[in-house]
Design a protein around this motif. Structure first.
Motif, PDB file in Angstrom:
ATOM      1  N   CYS A   2       0.854  -1.193   0.000  1.00 29.13           N
ATOM      2  CA  CYS A   2       0.000   0.000   0.000  1.00 29.13           C
ATOM      3  C   CYS A   2       0.890   1.243   0.000  1.00 29.13           C
ATOM      4  O   CYS A   2       1.590   1.517   0.979  1.00 29.13           O
ATOM      5  CB  CYS A   2      -0.892   0.001   1.231  1.00 29.13           C
ATOM      6  SG  CYS A   2      -1.940   1.480   1.364  1.00 29.13           S
ATOM      7  N   TRP A   4       0.241   4.339   0.314  1.00 32.32           N
ATOM      8  CA  TRP A   4      -0.115   5.287   1.379  1.00 32.32           C
ATOM      9  C   TRP A   4       0.545   4.889   2.701  1.00 32.32           C
ATOM     10  O   TRP A   4       1.113   5.722   3.412  1.00 32.32           O
ATOM     11  CB  TRP A   4      -1.640   5.309   1.519  1.00 32.32           C
ATOM     12  CG  TRP A   4      -2.155   6.248   2.565  1.00 32.32           C
ATOM     13  CD1 TRP A   4      -2.413   7.583   2.432  1.00 32.32           C
ATOM     14  CD2 TRP A   4      -2.488   5.921   3.915  1.00 32.32           C
ATOM     15  NE1 TRP A   4      -2.878   8.106   3.625  1.00 32.32           N
ATOM     16  CE2 TRP A   4      -2.937   7.098   4.543  1.00 32.32           C
ATOM     17  CE3 TRP A   4      -2.447   4.742   4.661  1.00 32.32           C
ATOM     18  CZ2 TRP A   4      -3.341   7.134   5.878  1.00 32.32           C
ATOM     19  CZ3 TRP A   4      -2.850   4.768   5.990  1.00 32.32           C
ATOM     20  CH2 TRP A   4      -3.286   5.956   6.586  1.00 32.32           C
ATOM     21  N   LYS A   5       0.499   3.605   3.025  1.00 27.36           N
ATOM     22  CA  LYS A   5       1.140   3.106   4.244  1.00 27.36           C
ATOM     23  C   LYS A   5       2.653   3.309   4.160  1.00 27.36           C
ATOM     24  O   LYS A   5       3.297   3.699   5.141  1.00 27.36           O
ATOM     25  CB  LYS A   5       0.829   1.622   4.454  1.00 27.36           C
ATOM     26  CG  LYS A   5       1.525   1.001   5.662  1.00 27.36           C
ATOM     27  CD  LYS A   5       1.151  -0.466   5.780  1.00 27.36           C
ATOM     28  CE  LYS A   5       1.828  -1.120   6.981  1.00 27.36           C
ATOM     29  NZ  LYS A   5       3.293  -1.225   6.830  1.00 27.36           N
ATOM     30  N   ILE A 218      -4.247   4.483  -1.874  1.00 25.72           N
ATOM     31  CA  ILE A 218      -4.550   3.467  -0.868  1.00 25.72           C
ATOM     32  C   ILE A 218      -4.977   2.181  -1.567  1.00 25.72           C
ATOM     33  O   ILE A 218      -5.884   2.186  -2.393  1.00 25.72           O
ATOM     34  CB  ILE A 218      -5.666   3.934   0.087  1.00 25.72           C
ATOM     35  CG1 ILE A 218      -5.224   5.201   0.830  1.00 25.72           C
ATOM     36  CG2 ILE A 218      -6.024   2.839   1.082  1.00 25.72           C
ATOM     37  CD1 ILE A 218      -6.306   5.806   1.707  1.00 25.72           C
ATOM     38  N   CYS A 224      -4.320  -5.131   5.545  1.00 22.32           N
ATOM     39  CA  CYS A 224      -4.831  -3.961   6.272  1.00 22.32           C
ATOM     40  C   CYS A 224      -5.015  -4.249   7.767  1.00 22.32           C
ATOM     41  O   CYS A 224      -4.877  -3.357   8.600  1.00 22.32           O
ATOM     42  CB  CYS A 224      -6.159  -3.493   5.670  1.00 22.32           C
ATOM     43  SG  CYS A 224      -5.993  -2.730   4.038  1.00 22.32           S
ATOM     44  N   CYS A 227      -2.046  -3.213   9.795  1.00 24.10           N
ATOM     45  CA  CYS A 227      -1.519  -1.859   9.590  1.00 24.10           C
ATOM     46  C   CYS A 227      -1.682  -1.004  10.849  1.00 24.10           C
ATOM     47  O   CYS A 227      -2.791  -0.839  11.367  1.00 24.10           O
ATOM     48  CB  CYS A 227      -2.228  -1.199   8.412  1.00 24.10           C
ATOM     49  SG  CYS A 227      -1.643   0.475   8.067  1.00 24.10           S
ATOM     50  N   LYS A 230      -4.136   2.305  10.625  1.00 26.71           N
ATOM     51  CA  LYS A 230      -5.558   2.170  10.309  1.00 26.71           C
ATOM     52  C   LYS A 230      -6.378   3.353  10.813  1.00 26.71           C
ATOM     53  O   LYS A 230      -7.339   3.779  10.168  1.00 26.71           O
ATOM     54  CB  LYS A 230      -6.109   0.878  10.921  1.00 26.71           C
ATOM     55  CG  LYS A 230      -5.699  -0.378  10.185  1.00 26.71           C
ATOM     56  CD  LYS A 230      -6.142  -1.635  10.906  1.00 26.71           C
ATOM     57  CE  LYS A 230      -7.643  -1.774  10.905  1.00 26.71           C
ATOM     58  NZ  LYS A 230      -8.071  -3.075  11.471  1.00 26.71           N
ATOM     59  N   CYS A 233      -6.518   5.971   8.172  1.00 24.71           N
ATOM     60  CA  CYS A 233      -6.818   5.556   6.802  1.00 24.71           C
ATOM     61  C   CYS A 233      -8.245   5.900   6.396  1.00 24.71           C
ATOM     62  O   CYS A 233      -9.215   5.516   7.059  1.00 24.71           O
ATOM     63  CB  CYS A 233      -6.585   4.049   6.668  1.00 24.71           C
ATOM     64  SG  CYS A 233      -6.940   3.415   5.025  1.00 24.71           S
ATOM     65  N   GLU A 236     -10.332   2.816   5.637  1.00 24.76           N
ATOM     66  CA  GLU A 236     -10.780   2.152   6.865  1.00 24.76           C
ATOM     67  C   GLU A 236     -11.985   2.881   7.454  1.00 24.76           C
ATOM     68  O   GLU A 236     -12.947   2.264   7.899  1.00 24.76           O
ATOM     69  CB  GLU A 236      -9.637   2.107   7.879  1.00 24.76           C
ATOM     70  CG  GLU A 236     -10.008   1.532   9.235  1.00 24.76           C
ATOM     71  CD  GLU A 236     -10.393   0.072   9.202  1.00 24.76           C
ATOM     72  OE1 GLU A 236     -11.008  -0.409  10.179  1.00 24.76           O
ATOM     73  OE2 GLU A 236     -10.098  -0.614   8.201  1.00 24.76           O
TER      74      GLU A 236
END
Length: 249
Positions: A2, A4-5, A218, A224, A227, A230, A233, A236
């Motif tokens: 991911c 974004w992560k 994302i 997920c 993560c 979260k 996010c 999420e």
């Protein structure tokens, strides 16, 4: 996995306050690690009872986790017996256990922790035969046998194997599911049809991931649930809102 992560973790290096961190259940991960440790010890000739003690101590398993771990030991022993029979019938010249291999950016073999390593691979079991075949088997502890989610992993095996072993002309990857005893074979990959550099699916995957890394894109997935970001996010939050609407209805 991911972008974004990746941005939060490695670019911005954001630290989530302790009171905001989701409590993650890592029981499955620890059980899986313990099963792998047991399989490794058995493969190296350790007695069953000693291998079990080592795996339990290393995994710090408790109650139901220990029961789940023990439920797979017979299957691991069966797997090890099948490997022994295979070695006798196929002329295996090397039996590599938990082998760690590295590849440079110009597709040359290197050490797993070398400074010039571009891509790393860890193989639970790699059997190299006299006729130039590399049988690479990964142990899985999931309860639903499938090759569906392992294509990237199986593709990567060919990249590492052909780069490392010049005499290997065929790679035959497989997954062994310890919970069910199923052995699922992937497609055989021949060196003469081996895609090189950017056309190889593993390299393409790495390049694509590198281009997206650090962006706000994302990509939701099974990962997920592990993560630590979260709480921040948007996907999420969206998922939780939709779940709340269903409950109200």
């Amino acid at each position: 996995q991911c972008p974004w992560k990746f941005k939060y973790q490695y670019v911005d290096k954001t630290v989530v306050p302790e009171d905001k961190v989701f409590e993650l259940n890592d029981a499955k991960l620890r059980v899986g690690s313990a099963v792998h440790k047991y399989a490794e010890e058995i493969a190296r000739g350790r007695e069953d009872s000693i291998a079990e003690i080592i795996a339990l101590e290393e995994g710090h398993l408790v109650h139901e986790e220990e029961d789940e771990f023990k439920s797979m030991l017979e299957s691991v022993n069966t797997f090890n017996s099948k490997i022994a029979s295979f070695k006798e019938s196929r002329g295996v010249i090397k039996d590599l256990i938990e082998v760690r291999l590295g590849v440079t950016a110009d597709l040359k073999p290197t050490g797993f922790f070398s400074n010039d390593v571009f891509f790393r691979g860890v193989m639970d079991r790699a059997l190299l035969t006299e006729d130039g075949t590399a049988v690479i088997i990964d142990l899985k502890t999931g309860k639903f046998p499938s090759l569906k989610y392992s294509k990237d992993q199986l593709d990567a095996y060919s990249l590492v194997a052909f780069t490392t072993w010049d005499f290997v002309h065929t790679v035959h990857p497989a997954l062994y599911f310890t919970a069910t005893g199923d052995l699922l074979w992937g497609a055989k990959i021949k060196r003469e049809t081996f895609p090189t550099w950017e056309s190889h699916p593993t390299i393409s995957f790495i390049n694509k991931s590198a281009e997206e890394a650090g962006t706000d894109k994302i990509l939701p997935g099974k990962y997920c649930s592990w993560c630590q970001y979260k709480i921040m996010c948007l996907e999420e939050r969206k998922r939780r809102r939709e779940a709340a609407k269903k409950i109200r209805k």
